[in-house]
Structures are given as structure tokens and as C-alpha cells.
Design an enzyme around this catalytic site. Structure first.
Site, PDB file in Angstrom:
ATOM      1  N   TYR A  41       0.862  -1.184   0.000  1.00 26.75           N
ATOM      2  CA  TYR A  41       0.000   0.000   0.000  1.00 26.75           C
ATOM      3  C   TYR A  41       0.897   1.232   0.000  1.00 26.75           C
ATOM      4  O   TYR A  41       1.850   1.309   0.772  1.00 26.75           O
ATOM      5  CB  TYR A  41      -0.885  -0.007   1.258  1.00 26.75           C
ATOM      6  CG  TYR A  41      -1.742   1.218   1.396  1.00 26.75           C
ATOM      7  CD1 TYR A  41      -3.013   1.267   0.826  1.00 26.75           C
ATOM      8  CD2 TYR A  41      -1.282   2.342   2.093  1.00 26.75           C
ATOM      9  CE1 TYR A  41      -3.800   2.402   0.940  1.00 26.75           C
ATOM     10  CE2 TYR A  41      -2.069   3.482   2.203  1.00 26.75           C
ATOM     11  CZ  TYR A  41      -3.326   3.504   1.627  1.00 26.75           C
ATOM     12  OH  TYR A  41      -4.106   4.630   1.731  1.00 26.75           O
TER      13      TYR A  41
ATOM     14  N   GLU B  46      -3.368   7.559  -4.249  1.00 26.09           N
ATOM     15  CA  GLU B  46      -3.271   6.296  -3.524  1.00 26.09           C
ATOM     16  C   GLU B  46      -3.095   5.137  -4.496  1.00 26.09           C
ATOM     17  O   GLU B  46      -3.853   5.009  -5.457  1.00 26.09           O
ATOM     18  CB  GLU B  46      -4.548   6.083  -2.711  1.00 26.09           C
ATOM     19  CG  GLU B  46      -4.536   4.819  -1.876  1.00 26.09           C
ATOM     20  CD  GLU B  46      -5.910   4.539  -1.257  1.00 26.09           C
ATOM     21  OE1 GLU B  46      -6.880   4.291  -2.001  1.00 26.09           O
ATOM     22  OE2 GLU B  46      -6.004   4.588  -0.022  1.00 26.09           O
TER      23      GLU B  46
END
Ligand code: GDP
Ligand code: MN
Length: 390
Positions: A109, A197
Site C-alpha cells: 500500500y 493512492e
């Protein structure tokens, strides 16, 4: 402003950030063509909506051959996709992304965001990337590393080392991660992002690093500098009332209560929402017509508020400074006549020509209730809405 994954990936590509090959499609036929053009199997067919959690809602499908692509595409394109982020009403899927499948070894992530509390661009990174990142954040927040970058200093090698070591990356993968971070940071600043993101950031079985999913949000106030991003706006994904308000230059945010709220100035809007809550009711929106509002803006504001079926009563709270109270009152009366008001409207105004304004409201013969002050206005409108519910 939010944009779609396929659009974010176009931007990422233009900053030389590795993403899988892919094509956006709006019909099963074009999806099939796109899959054929990719030249490898399997492909991934992904619903394009402005909300995450698609994998959990069945919005991401792996297809091993042409028949599977057709089936996945027609399923997704006729679907109202419900994910943990869409709310129970879900989102209609109008676009899909057909992408070359990637063979994943690890899912990381990586996220850059404007962190107002730190006055920094903060990097969030975790080894536990993938679909359960929200749960990781809630239950094991120590698995997420945070590195704040002072925007005046910019991204420095030591920031990258913190991320690379935090992710436990070695040698070549670490270098690839540093290169990626630099490109992401460059894009973040160049495009005036609020959020960028990548989840998952995949390490493939051959050791390459690829942005498998990507989400970007941009600072609305900076969009005038980025016409090439502005064309990505998809009004199908925005609340129709919010889109209409934006067209008229009104600051409008839809909330969950039932008292519509028209105010001039953001500070007054905050105070009005507080006092509505204090009176035991809930605001249905935040609508700021702005300090220099005209009668026309008042009319547009009222129409937008009344267009929301949740609204059972309206509180208009205006300070007549630049906009005089008599002009405001005329605007409200005209708007009410044109649109037709079906719920009680309480008006509290103060300022220049207030007596004349009140007289205009009283003489209108419409169901417009004048309030003596802010407290009185909130109590009146709350009582009317609550009385109706009983
Ligand atoms: P989200 O659920 O909306 O965040 O959608 P993502 O694009 O992140 O996809 C969800 C999950 O699907 C990812 O975490 C991956 O595990 C899986 N996925 C997406 N693309 C691929 C792919 O090309 N190959 C494989 N094997 N899995 C994929
Ligand atoms: Mn994702």
C-alpha cells in the site's frame, strides 16, 4: 474532484509510473476488442466508479478468455455496484477498464496525501496492502508507516529510505520503490493532488513494481490550472444537486438531516448548523450563497434545497450587508412563487433595510415565517419539522 481509475492511470503513465496496459470500454463489444488488443490472457475487467472497495462488491473480475470477458463486461455494465464505500444504494456502472492481468507476488500500500494537521504531504505505506487496508488501519495501525514531507523541503532521500526500510524492501525493489516515490511526489505536486493512492502496489512474480489500482483526488481550487484534468470530470458520478450548485458558484454540501439551510458566508453556515442541532434537529445540507450573493443566487439556492426530497423545512439565515435585506426578501418571495414551496420556510435576516425586508415577506401572502433572531429561527423550524413527524 475525484476521477476514475483509468484516468488516474493515464496521468501516472504520463509521469512514467508503471501501470498495466488497459483500455476503457462502455460496451461488452468494445471490451472484447480491447481485450483482444492487449495480446495476453488473463485480463482483468474492472468497474469504474468513484468509490473504492470494488473488489469486495464484485466489481473486479478476472477473465481467462474472450467468452469470460464478454460475460464479465455485460454483468458489470448492467450492475449497480454496492461496495463498503458506496452506501446501500450503490453506484450504476457505466464504464469498465479492461486491463492486462498481472501475476502478483506481493501487494503493498502506498499513498500520498495532504495532511493538514502536519502541514505536510504525508506518505502512508504498508506491507499489508490490498483489499483489507481499512481493516489493517483500524485494528493494527502500527502496520502503516507515516512519513511527513515538508513541502518546502520536498521529497528527500531520507524520506524514501524510511519508506523502503519500513516496507522491508531490499536491493532492486528498494531502488524501484525510491524511483516510484519520486515520480509520485512529482505528479502529486504538479497536479495539485489532495490524495494519490496506489493500492495495491504490486510486486509481480518477475520482481517488477506496478501500480495495479490508483485513486486520485484534486484540490478543486487549483483545477483552473489543470484543464487536462478538468476534462476528466464525470458528472454522472457526482450528486446532481452538488453539480448544479457548482455550476452556479454556490458552496453546497449534502448532509443527512431534514432542515435545508441557506446562509451567506461559511462562518454563518457553521453557526447555523450548530444552532439547528442545538434545537434538536439535523441540517440537510450546507448551502452558502456567498457574501456578495444576488437575488438570483438566492433563487438558485432555494431551488437546489427544495430539490432534495429529504428537506422538510428550510431555514434562511442571511446577514444583509452587501446584499440588502429588501433585495433578499424580494428574491425569496420571487423564488418561492416561481418554484412553489411545499415545506415551511423560516427566514431570519438582519442588517441593512431589515424592516423593509420583513414587510415584503409579511405582505407576500406566502408561507414564509419571519424569525426574531437566530435562536428563534432554529427553534421554529425544528418545531415545525418535528411536529410534522409526530
Ligand atoms: P478495489 O477493491 O476497488 O480497491 O479494486 P482493486 O483494483 O484494488 O482490485 C482489488 C483486488 O483485485 C486487488 O487487491 C488484487 O488482489 C486483485 N487484482 C486486481 N488486478 C489484478 C490483476 O491484474 N491480477 C490479479 N491476479 N489480481 C488482480
Ligand atoms: Mn484498490
Amino acid at each position: 474532484m475525484k476521477i476514475h481509475e483509468f484516468q488516474t492511470k493515464e496521468l501516472l503513465r504520463s509521469f512514467d509510473i508503471p501501470v498495466p496496459d488497459g483500455v476503457m470500454a462502455t460496451t461488452p463489444e468494445t471490451a472484447l476488442q480491447a481485450a483482444g488488443g492487449l495480446g495476453s490472457w488473463p485480463v482483468v475487467v474492472k468497474a469504474q466508479i468513484h468509490a473504492g472497495g470494488r473488489g469486495k462488491g464484485g466489481g473486479i473480475k478476472l477473465a481467462a478468455d474472450a467468452a469470460a470477458v464478454r460475460e464479465a463486461a455485460s454483468q458489470l455494465l448492467s450492475m449497480t455496484l454496492v461496495t463498503p464505500q458506496t452506501g446501500p444504494q450503490g453506484r450504476k456502472v457505466n464504464k469498465i477498464l479492461v486491463e492486462a492481468g498481472v501475476s502478483i507476488a506481493r501487494e503493498l500500500y502506498l499513498c500520498l496525501m495532504v495532511d493538514r494537521a502536519q502541514a505536510a504531504i504525508t506518505i502512508l505505506a504498508s506491507q499489508a496492502g490490498g483489499m483489507d487496508i481499512e481493516e489493517v488501519a483500524a485494528t493494527t495501525p502500527e502496520k502503516i508507516i507515516r512519513v511527513a514531507v515538508n513541502p518546502l523541503l520536498g521529497l528527500q532521500p531520507f524520506h524514501c529510505r524510511q519508506v523502503v526500510f519500513g516496507l522491508g524492501l531490499e536491493a532492486d525493489t528498494g531502488k524501484a520503490c525510491t524511483a516510484l516515490l519520486n515520480k509520485l511526489y512529482t505528479m502529486f505536486v504538479a497536479c495539485d493532488c489532495e490524495l494519490l493512492e496506489i493500492n495495491p502496489l504490486a510486486i509481480t512474480t518477475s520482481g517488477a513494481m506496478v501500480a495495479l489500482d490508483a485513486k486520485a483526488e484534486f484540490d478543486d481550487n487549483a483545477l483552473f490550472r489543470h484543464p487536462h484534468i478538468l476534462v476528466y470530470r464525470d458528472s454522472d458520478e457526482e450528486s446532481p444537486l452538488e453539480a448544479e450548485a457548482a455550476r452556479f458558484g454556490l458552496n453546497y454540501i449534502n448532509l443527512s438531516g431534514n432542515i435545508g439551510n441557506m446562509v451567506n458566508g461559511a462562518g454563518l453556515a457553521m453557526a447555523t448548523m450548530d444552532i439547528i442541532k442545538q434545537a434538536g434537529a439535523e441540517p440537510a445540507n450546507f448551502l452558502d450563497v456567498g457574501g456578495g450573493a444576488s437575488a438570483e443566487m438566492v433563487e438558485n439556492g432555494l431551488r437546489i434545497i427544495l430539490g432534495d426530497p429529504k428537506v422538510r423545512g428550510v431555514l434562511i439565515n442571511i446577514f444583509g450587508g452587501i446584499l440588502r435585506c429588501d433585495i433578499l426578501a424580494e428574491g425569496v418571495v420571487q423564488a418561492a412563487r416561481k418554484i412553489g414551496i411545499t415545506v415551511p420556510v423560516v427566514v431570519r435576516m438582519e442588517g441593512t433595510n431589515v424592516d423593509e425586508g420583513r414587510r415584503i415577506l409579511a405582505d407576500s401572502g406566502l408561507n414564509l415565517i419571519t424569525a426574531a433572531d437566530l435562536h428563534d429561527a432554529a427553534v421554529k423550524v425544528a418545531a415545525m419539522v418535528q411536529g410534522e413527524q409526530q
